[in-house]
Motif scaffolding. Structure first.
Motif, PDB file in Angstrom:
ATOM      1  N   MET A   1      -9.703   3.802 -10.542  1.00 22.83           N
ATOM      2  CA  MET A   1     -10.144   2.547  -9.934  1.00 22.83           C
ATOM      3  C   MET A   1      -9.485   2.360  -8.567  1.00 22.83           C
ATOM      4  O   MET A   1      -8.275   2.143  -8.496  1.00 22.83           O
ATOM      5  CB  MET A   1      -9.785   1.377 -10.854  1.00 22.83           C
ATOM      6  N   PRO A   2     -10.264   2.448  -7.513  1.00 18.89           N
ATOM      7  CA  PRO A   2      -9.678   2.371  -6.168  1.00 18.89           C
ATOM      8  C   PRO A   2      -8.893   1.073  -5.924  1.00 18.89           C
ATOM      9  O   PRO A   2      -7.862   1.083  -5.262  1.00 18.89           O
ATOM     10  CB  PRO A   2     -10.896   2.445  -5.246  1.00 18.89           C
ATOM     11  N   PHE A   3      -9.383  -0.032  -6.490  1.00 14.20           N
ATOM     12  CA  PHE A   3      -8.706  -1.308  -6.257  1.00 14.20           C
ATOM     13  C   PHE A   3      -7.261  -1.284  -6.774  1.00 14.20           C
ATOM     14  O   PHE A   3      -6.323  -1.701  -6.098  1.00 14.20           O
ATOM     15  CB  PHE A   3      -9.482  -2.459  -6.924  1.00 14.20           C
ATOM     16  N   ILE A   4      -7.091  -0.736  -7.994  1.00 14.16           N
ATOM     17  CA  ILE A   4      -5.751  -0.686  -8.608  1.00 14.16           C
ATOM     18  C   ILE A   4      -4.831   0.229  -7.781  1.00 14.16           C
ATOM     19  O   ILE A   4      -3.679  -0.098  -7.517  1.00 14.16           O
ATOM     20  CB  ILE A   4      -5.816  -0.152 -10.066  1.00 14.16           C
ATOM     21  N   LYS A   5      -5.388   1.380  -7.368  1.00 14.91           N
ATOM     22  CA  LYS A   5      -4.583   2.323  -6.569  1.00 14.91           C
ATOM     23  C   LYS A   5      -4.126   1.671  -5.268  1.00 14.91           C
ATOM     24  O   LYS A   5      -2.973   1.791  -4.855  1.00 14.91           O
ATOM     25  CB  LYS A   5      -5.402   3.580  -6.266  1.00 14.91           C
TER      26      LYS A   5
ATOM     27  N   MET B   1      -3.811  -1.523  -4.703  1.00 13.13           N
ATOM     28  CA  MET B   1      -2.863  -2.599  -5.000  1.00 13.13           C
ATOM     29  C   MET B   1      -1.459  -2.025  -5.248  1.00 13.13           C
ATOM     30  O   MET B   1      -0.457  -2.562  -4.752  1.00 13.13           O
ATOM     31  CB  MET B   1      -3.336  -3.382  -6.233  1.00 13.13           C
ATOM     32  N   ILE B   2      -1.390  -0.927  -6.003  1.00 13.66           N
ATOM     33  CA  ILE B   2      -0.086  -0.331  -6.302  1.00 13.66           C
ATOM     34  C   ILE B   2       0.553   0.235  -5.034  1.00 13.66           C
ATOM     35  O   ILE B   2       1.757   0.074  -4.800  1.00 13.66           O
ATOM     36  CB  ILE B   2      -0.204   0.719  -7.429  1.00 13.66           C
TER      37      ILE B   2
ATOM     38  N   SER C   1       4.877  -0.522  -0.903  1.00 13.87           N
ATOM     39  CA  SER C   1       5.340  -0.692   0.482  1.00 13.87           C
ATOM     40  C   SER C   1       5.948  -2.083   0.665  1.00 13.87           C
ATOM     41  O   SER C   1       6.923  -2.270   1.387  1.00 13.87           O
ATOM     42  CB  SER C   1       4.231  -0.422   1.489  1.00 13.87           C
ATOM     43  N   TRP C   2       5.389  -3.082  -0.052  1.00 15.52           N
ATOM     44  CA  TRP C   2       5.950  -4.439   0.002  1.00 15.52           C
ATOM     45  C   TRP C   2       7.380  -4.443  -0.575  1.00 15.52           C
ATOM     46  O   TRP C   2       8.305  -5.004   0.028  1.00 15.52           O
ATOM     47  CB  TRP C   2       5.050  -5.394  -0.790  1.00 15.52           C
ATOM     48  N   ALA C   3       7.556  -3.817  -1.747  1.00 19.31           N
ATOM     49  CA  ALA C   3       8.884  -3.792  -2.383  1.00 19.31           C
ATOM     50  C   ALA C   3       9.907  -3.103  -1.472  1.00 19.31           C
ATOM     51  O   ALA C   3      11.064  -3.553  -1.357  1.00 19.31           O
ATOM     52  CB  ALA C   3       8.807  -3.079  -3.736  1.00 19.31           C
ATOM     53  N   ALA C   4       9.461  -2.039  -0.800  1.00 14.59           N
ATOM     54  CA  ALA C   4      10.363  -1.314   0.107  1.00 14.59           C
ATOM     55  C   ALA C   4      10.752  -2.196   1.291  1.00 14.59           C
ATOM     56  O   ALA C   4      11.918  -2.237   1.711  1.00 14.59           O
ATOM     57  CB  ALA C   4       9.686  -0.030   0.584  1.00 14.59           C
ATOM     58  N   GLU C   5       9.760  -2.929   1.804  1.00 13.63           N
ATOM     59  CA  GLU C   5      10.015  -3.804   2.955  1.00 13.63           C
ATOM     60  C   GLU C   5      10.990  -4.926   2.590  1.00 13.63           C
ATOM     61  O   GLU C   5      11.927  -5.228   3.338  1.00 13.63           O
ATOM     62  CB  GLU C   5       8.683  -4.401   3.425  1.00 13.63           C
TER      63      GLU C   5
END
Ligand SMILES: [Zn+2]
Length: 211
Positions: A1-5, A7-8, A13-17
């Motif tokens: 599912m492209p949407f899930i990929k 989102m993950i 990248s958000w968590a890293a930021e």
């Protein structure tokens, strides 16, 4: 599912930021939650509360359902309120409705979709209580005004609830207020209903809403 990929990938990248900016952020929030507000809002995809309020993670304890209803016969609503007041001791409760609400429109039109239609009976009770005022309004204005009156009714459902009344009785700070989000311009506005004690609430509406 492209949407899930997608989102993950975004999540990583958000968590890293976040970790780059605040190295202890996740360690700190993992210890416990300490939200300042219980937010009761609509499930509508366009009205995510963190986004609307520009609030940091951990600010809100959230309960959402179709048409932002607080129903005392709904175990989910009651469990959320009890946990928020008795365990988390949130000092603020916000009920937030919105213009352009599909739930409100469906309540006016009897969608016939079960169980949504049954759930929305609670909005129809609000309509019936204010039918004289609402019937004078054009279609869109009627739905928007009903969205406001529905918020007001849910604020009162919370104020008349034993969990909140007991908290007020023991001197716990609990402020219950109503907001509406205008989906057409992105603005939140207060509805002029705010209660900080049993006395404040009873002075305004206790008689009208008492059993
Ligand atoms: Zn809605």
């Amino acid at each position: 599912m492209p949407f899930i990929k997608k989102m993950i990938a975004y999540n990583h990248s958000w968590a890293a930021e976040v970790t780059r900016d605040k190295p202890d952020f996740f360690k700190t929030i993992a210890r416990a939650q300490s939200p300042e507000t219980l937010w009761i809002g609509c499930s509508d995809a366009r009205v995510g509360p963190d986004k609307l309020g520009g609030l940091p993670m951990g600010s809100l304890f959230v309960h959402r359902n179709v048409a932002n209803i607080f129903a005392t016969n709904d175990l989910n609503s009651m469990a959320v309120l009890e946990y928020a007041i008795d365990v988390l001791k949130v000092p603020n409760i916000i009920v937030c409705g919105h213009y352009g609400c599909g739930g409100i429109h469906a309540a006016l039109e009897h969608s016939g979709i079960q169980p949504v239609d049954l759930w929305l009976d609670q909005v129809r009770f609000v309509f019936n209580r204010h039918a004289k005022e609402l019937k004078k309004l054009p279609k869109e204005g009627r739905a928007n005004r009903l969205a406001e009156l529905n918020v007001e009714a849910q604020v009162h459902n919370i104020c008349r609830n034993t969990i909140v009344r007991e908290a007020w009785k023991r001197g716990q700070d609990v402020c219950v207020t109503g907001l509406i989000f205008d989906i057409h311009d992105g603005h939140l506005k207060q509805l002029g209903i705010e209660f900080r004690s049993q006395e404040e609430w009873e002075a305004c509406y206790g008689e009208a809403f008492s059993d």
